[in-house]
Scaffold this motif. Structure first.
Motif, PDB file in Angstrom:
ATOM      1  N   SER A  30       0.858  -1.187   0.000  1.00  0.00           N
ATOM      2  CA  SER A  30       0.000   0.000   0.000  1.00  0.00           C
ATOM      3  C   SER A  30       0.890   1.230   0.000  1.00  0.00           C
ATOM      4  N   PRO A  31       0.369   2.357  -0.501  1.00  0.00           N
ATOM      5  CA  PRO A  31       1.208   3.573  -0.541  1.00  0.00           C
ATOM      6  C   PRO A  31       1.714   3.946   0.848  1.00  0.00           C
ATOM      7  N   TYR A  32       2.960   4.328   0.906  1.00  0.00           N
ATOM      8  CA  TYR A  32       3.588   4.727   2.173  1.00  0.00           C
ATOM      9  C   TYR A  32       2.914   5.987   2.699  1.00  0.00           C
ATOM     10  N   ASP A  33       2.454   5.938   3.962  1.00  0.00           N
ATOM     11  CA  ASP A  33       1.754   7.081   4.551  1.00  0.00           C
ATOM     12  C   ASP A  33       2.539   7.720   5.692  1.00  0.00           C
ATOM     13  N   GLY A  34       3.801   7.321   5.868  1.00  0.00           N
ATOM     14  CA  GLY A  34       4.637   7.895   6.921  1.00  0.00           C
ATOM     15  C   GLY A  34       4.547   7.191   8.249  1.00  0.00           C
ATOM     16  N   SER A  35       3.660   6.244   8.391  1.00  0.00           N
ATOM     17  CA  SER A  35       3.479   5.589   9.692  1.00  0.00           C
ATOM     18  C   SER A  35       4.383   4.381   9.875  1.00  0.00           C
ATOM     19  N   ASN A  36       4.831   3.774   8.800  1.00  0.00           N
ATOM     20  CA  ASN A  36       5.639   2.565   8.906  1.00  0.00           C
ATOM     21  C   ASN A  36       7.114   2.946   9.047  1.00  0.00           C
ATOM     22  N   VAL A  37       7.511   3.295  10.271  1.00  0.00           N
ATOM     23  CA  VAL A  37       8.895   3.661  10.542  1.00  0.00           C
ATOM     24  C   VAL A  37       9.423   2.789  11.668  1.00  0.00           C
ATOM     25  N   TYR A  38      10.733   2.699  11.726  1.00  0.00           N
ATOM     26  CA  TYR A  38      11.387   1.887  12.748  1.00  0.00           C
ATOM     27  C   TYR A  38      12.007   2.809  13.795  1.00  0.00           C
ATOM     28  N   ASN A  39      11.715   2.538  15.043  1.00  0.00           N
ATOM     29  CA  ASN A  39      12.297   3.301  16.143  1.00  0.00           C
ATOM     30  C   ASN A  39      13.692   2.745  16.433  1.00  0.00           C
ATOM     31  N   TYR A  40      14.681   3.316  15.785  1.00  0.00           N
ATOM     32  CA  TYR A  40      16.039   2.793  15.891  1.00  0.00           C
ATOM     33  C   TYR A  40      16.753   3.266  17.160  1.00  0.00           C
ATOM     34  N   ALA A  41      16.159   4.180  17.924  1.00  0.00           N
ATOM     35  CA  ALA A  41      16.856   4.790  19.046  1.00  0.00           C
ATOM     36  C   ALA A  41      17.218   3.824  20.177  1.00  0.00           C
ATOM     37  N   PRO A  42      16.304   2.975  20.654  1.00  0.00           N
ATOM     38  CA  PRO A  42      16.576   2.258  21.913  1.00  0.00           C
ATOM     39  C   PRO A  42      17.877   1.474  21.948  1.00  0.00           C
TER      40      PRO A  42
END
Length: 951
Positions: free
Chosen positions: A308-320
């Protein structure tokens, strides 16, 4: 000279409390001496930092800030860079709070003018450069427990010490006259109450995990320091030996709520990376052998296997999983030996060794949008996915170009293992030729060997093979397909099979031969009875650097490296003649208690850049015994170092923002057109969620040396028996500055001005991107970028109150006010300003320390560290816009010392006792973990304790 004056009493006060802006060295500050003995010894000839002329007073014509061993111990710091960064005159450089981009060394940045412009000495002699990524000295090799005092000289010191002393000099004076045995055992750690409602709310919006409540003590460190010293050969010789061990445990960003997610550039949401566990991918058909950007789509893989078109919600929290503070293990050992054969021959030797190992852990590797071409019948695609491609691109689509953003959560985090071994030896002799003249001849050799092993990063050829990409080797026996388009299809074993290791080693060496004569001439100025003093000497220095990168590093074949890291080899030598002249002009006259004018001159011949001349003139004017005026002018020169000259041009990453990216770009369409953005691309270029973009970096053999003029004017005063203070104005003007215009600044200046000098260095990919693949980048190689101007005022004061509640109260203020910090390359005055090119140096910064020394067995101290507010002038970081920049920060430290008996003392302290969090900033400003790591107190409350045994 000042035996019975208020100034002499002020000297005693300064010696008791660390000094304000005085200068001491040699035997003039032995710990065991009484105050009166120390004041008497002020009459002896000593060497002051910034000059090789032996003097009879503690004050110099150039301002020298002193930090005593007592202050070092009270701070609780075992990392010398933490101590130095707490001084108002120092900005944070490479510290243990850096993970992504860590060099593994600790460097000093005096005045924020640059680590390469800060000369670092040990006992008045240069430290060698540090490691594979650094040309500045690594102060890890300085054991904090062995430092007698730290002397910081403001202004150029090139006439005295040679190149690099543009912003000034940091001289670590070691305990080389120690008597007895001392064992110091310490432990420390950080504690914080996680209650940041703002970022916790942002993480709740993303369903991210974070810590809550008290953290317990984490980031624990332990140290053992052993010092031994004594005389031998009937008192003719003396030796001091030491050995230290330090272990610091890691802290990850998951241990603090304010760092448990990566803020976006605006600081308004938890951003993260679009390289996610379920990949986000750019797809386009291959038409006539080319990727068709006009038909490009950006799709996310859904849990059911569809796109599905990328809507900005599928991100990875790389910080921890990123390190907030790196683990570190360090061993040091060394010795200082001298032997008085006679007054005319006193040989000496210094030897030191340091082994340091640290690891920088950052988030998992990934495919990071590396380009691959896949056929539509590739077995990684499901039938439903093939149908989606045909529906989107037409029934005849055969090949599909891909930029895949898949995070390697199955394989675990990346790790850069960094190791440094430093060895340094000084051998020489000094002595008197006659009653007036003495000599000093020495040879110094320093070498640092270093290595880095980058592990658990994706090896791109393996990834292409496992994807079945065109042009890659077939995925046959022993190759596991990389099932990126099947949710849950990638196993740990499949991920591990794609890993690679890159190794790089380096060696730097420094050889110095130095010889000089110093003494008094049979000549006086007509209005003075004191003789003229002089120094004449020669020096030869040779610097060599070699860095060997393996093939994987040189090819940039690891997915997370951002580009190639090339081997580097080079060196230069310099031969010099130097001299100093100290002319007493007058003394004992109306309005002139004493007046001296100092001169310095050095001729240098560099194999890399030719002949250079540096010089100085300074005035030391005592109006009365209690009031002094001082002023100095220095011409300083810094020749380009090996990396600046010879580093191979290659692609890498820079942090910041693309002002022409996003749905609503910061800049106008016309401005973005200057950077290569087409009308159809405007508003359709994706910003990098991790705020990282491509740049081309490298050296330049045609660089000219930097030339600086430095000025200081100040007052030293002791208006009462209990008070002394200094006020010094300083100014540093640098021409032909060696550096880069900066990728971020280049991009913005191109957009705003349209000038070719900027726009020729901006190369956008066909998609308009500056981060997808390696086709888009900003060129930022080394050049002579123009001029820089720095202005400021330092204030230091000491005050003592005796017989207060059966004890003594001492107070010390150390403050610095920045008036100007301007660079041609940025066109900005960064004093009191933070933005994408300005480090947040406040206009005003100070520390105020109050100490109560009882007449019994205990001492208590409180320190107030203050950072003034910092303005913000851009339109990116909403956090800073809302606060008008970074608000003023205050930290309170307390420490108590108990002398349990003659042989045992105990110290306990808490820094940042109120547990104040560091100011949070968005991704375009942050240096690590949503803050300016290592500058402001980064991890909360710091608790430390140590016990000392003396025999």
């Amino acid at each position: 000279m000042y035996k019975n004056s208020k100034m002499a009493k002020s000297i005693r006060l300064a010696l008791m409390f660390g000094g304000a802006s005085l200068a001491m060295s040699g035997t003039a500050a032995a710990q065991a001496q009484s105050d009166d003995e120390q004041a008497e010894e002020a009459q002896e000839r000593i060497t002051v930092t910034g000059s090789r002329i032996k003097r009879t007073d503690y004050e110099s014509s150039s301002p020298v800030q002193i930090t005593s061993s007592e202050e070092i111990k009270a701070s609780g710091f075992t990392r010398i860079e933490d101590l130095m960064n707490s001084l108002p005159q120092v900005e944070a450089a490479q510290t243990s709070y850096i993970a992504n981009g860590a060099s593994g060394v600790a460097t000093l940045d005096l005045r924020g003018i640059g680590t390469n412009r800060t000369l670092v000495l040990m006992n008045g002699r240069r430290l060698q450069p540090g490691g594979v990524y650094s040309q500045a000295p690594d102060v890890n090799q300085v054991p904090a427990a062995l430092v007698e005092r730290v002397e910081v000289l403001t202004g150029g010191g090139s006439a005295t010490y040679g190149a690099d002393a543009v912003s000034g000099v940091v001289n670590f004076v070691m305990k080389d006259d120690f008597q007895g045995v001392e064992l110091n055992v310490g432990a420390s750690g950080y504690q914080h109450n996680n209650n940041n409602e703002y970022i916790q709310g942002l993480m709740d919006d993303r369903n991210f995990d974070y810590p809550n409540g008290g953290s317990g003590i984490s980031g624990k460190s332990y140290n053992i320091d052993l010092t031994m010293g004594g005389t031998f050969a009937g008192g003719k010789g003396h030796a001091t030996a030491y050995a230290t061990w330090r272990q610091i445990n890691e802290m990850r960003q998951e241990t603090r709520d304010y760092s448990s997610c990566a803020l976006n550039a605006a600081g308004t949401a938890c951003g993260g990376s679009s390289t996610a566990p379920l990949p986000n991918t750019y797809f386009a058909p291959i038409v006539n052998g080319e990727y068709d950007f006009d038909q490009e789509v950006f799709w996310s893989l859904n849990p059911d296997g569809s796109f599905s078109p990328y809507d900005g919600s599928n991100v990875y929290n790389y910080a921890p999983v990123n390190h907030f503070m790196r683990p570190d293990t360090r061993y040091t050992m060394g010795a200082f030996v001298n032997y008085d054969v006679s007054d005319s021959f006193r040989p000496y030797m210094e030897v030191s060794y340091m082994h340091d190992r640290t690891a920088a852990q950052i988030a998992e590797s990934g495919t990071f949008y590396a380009y691959n071409v896949l056929t539509i019948d590739n077995p990684l695609f499901s039938d439903a996915q093939r149908q989606q491609f045909r529906d989107q691109f037409g029934p005849d689509v055969d090949e599909i170009g891909t930029y895949i953003g898949k995070r390697n959560v199955e394989g675990g985090p990346r790790m850069n293992n960094l190791e440094h071994n430093a060895f340094r030896i000084v051998a020489g002799a000094e002595g008197y030729i006659n009653a007036n003249w003495s000599y000093d001849v020495s040879f110094q050799y320093g070498s640092t060997s270093s290595s880095t092993a980058y592990v658990n990063d994706f090896y791109l050829p393996y990834v292409s093979q496992a994807l079945g990409a065109e042009g890659a080797d077939a995925c046959g026996d022993g190759c596991t397909p990389y099932e990126v388009f099947t949710p849950g299809g990638v196993t740990g074993a499949a991920a591990d099979a794609l890993g690679g290791v890159a190794i790089m080693t380096g060696t730097t060496s420094q050889r110095i031969v130095n010889a000089y004569l110093t003494g008094e001439m049979d000549a006086t100025f007509p209005t003075s009875d004191l003789p003229v003093a002089a120094v004449i000497g020669v020096e030869s220095r040779e610097i060599d650097f070699e860095r060997i990168a393996d093939t994987i590093y040189q090819e940039g074949a690891l997915a997370g490296q951002g580009g190639p890291t090339n081997s580097l080899a080079g060196g230069y030598n310099v031969k010099e003649i130097f001299s100093e002249l100290s002319v007493p002009v007058a003394e004992g006259r109306d309005g002139i208690d004493s007046m001296t004018v100092d001169f310095g001159l050095r001729f240098s011949d560099y194999s890399s850049s030719g002949k250079e001349t540096t010089y100085k003139v300074a005035l030391d004017y005592n109006i009365t015994a209690d009031w002094k005026l001082r002023a100095s002018y220095n011409r300083a020169v810094r020749a380009p170092n090996v990396a600046e000259l010879f580093a191979v041009t290659s692609i890498g990453l820079w942090g910041g923002t693309d002002p022409c990216a996003g749905d609503t770009p910061e800049l106008s369409a016309a401005q973005c057109a200057n950077t290569g953005v087409s009308a159809s691309q405007y508003g359709n270029i994706d910003a990098n969620p991790a705020s990282q973009y491509n740049g081309i970096f490298g050296g330049n053999v045609n660089l000219d040396p930097e030339v600086a003029d430095t000025y200081t004017v100040g007052v030293v005063a002791a208006p009462t028996d209990n008070l002394n203070f200094t006020v010094d104005y300083w100014a540093i003007d640098i021409e032909d500055v060696i550096g880069t215009v900066g990728a971020s600044n280049t991009l913005r200046q191109c957009a705003i001005t349209g000038q070719a000098q900027y726009c020729d260095n901006v190369n956008r990919a066909p998609s308009g991107s500056l981060w997808r693949g390696n086709e888009g980048y900003v060129v930022a190689t080394n050049v002579n970028v123009g001029e820089e101007t720095y202005r400021g005022v330092d204030l230091n004061a000491n005050y003592i109150m005796e017989d207060v509640l059966g004890g003594t109260i001492t107070a010390r203020m150390n403050g610095s006010y920045y008036l100007e910090k301007y660079a041609d390359s940025t066109g900005q005055d960064c004093a009191g300003l933070v933005n994408s090119v300005c480090f947040p140096q406040p206009d005003w910064r100070h520390s105020l320390t109050m100490t109560y020394s009882s007449d019994s067995f205990w001492t208590a101290q409180a320190k107030w560290r203050y950072f003034g507010d910092v303005g913000y002038d851009e339109e990116v970081d909403n956090l800073l816009i809302a606060d008008g920049g970074i608000k003023a920060q205050s930290y309170l430290d307390i420490v108590t010392t108990f002398d349990l008996n003659e042989n045992t003392s105990l110290l306990f302290g808490v820094n940042n006792i109120l547990d104040k969090e560091p100011p949070m900033v968005g991704g375009s400003i942050s240096t690590n973990a949503n803050t300016i790591a290592g500058f402001y107190d980064t991890l909360g409350r710091y608790i430390h304790a140590n016990v000392t045994f003396r025999f």
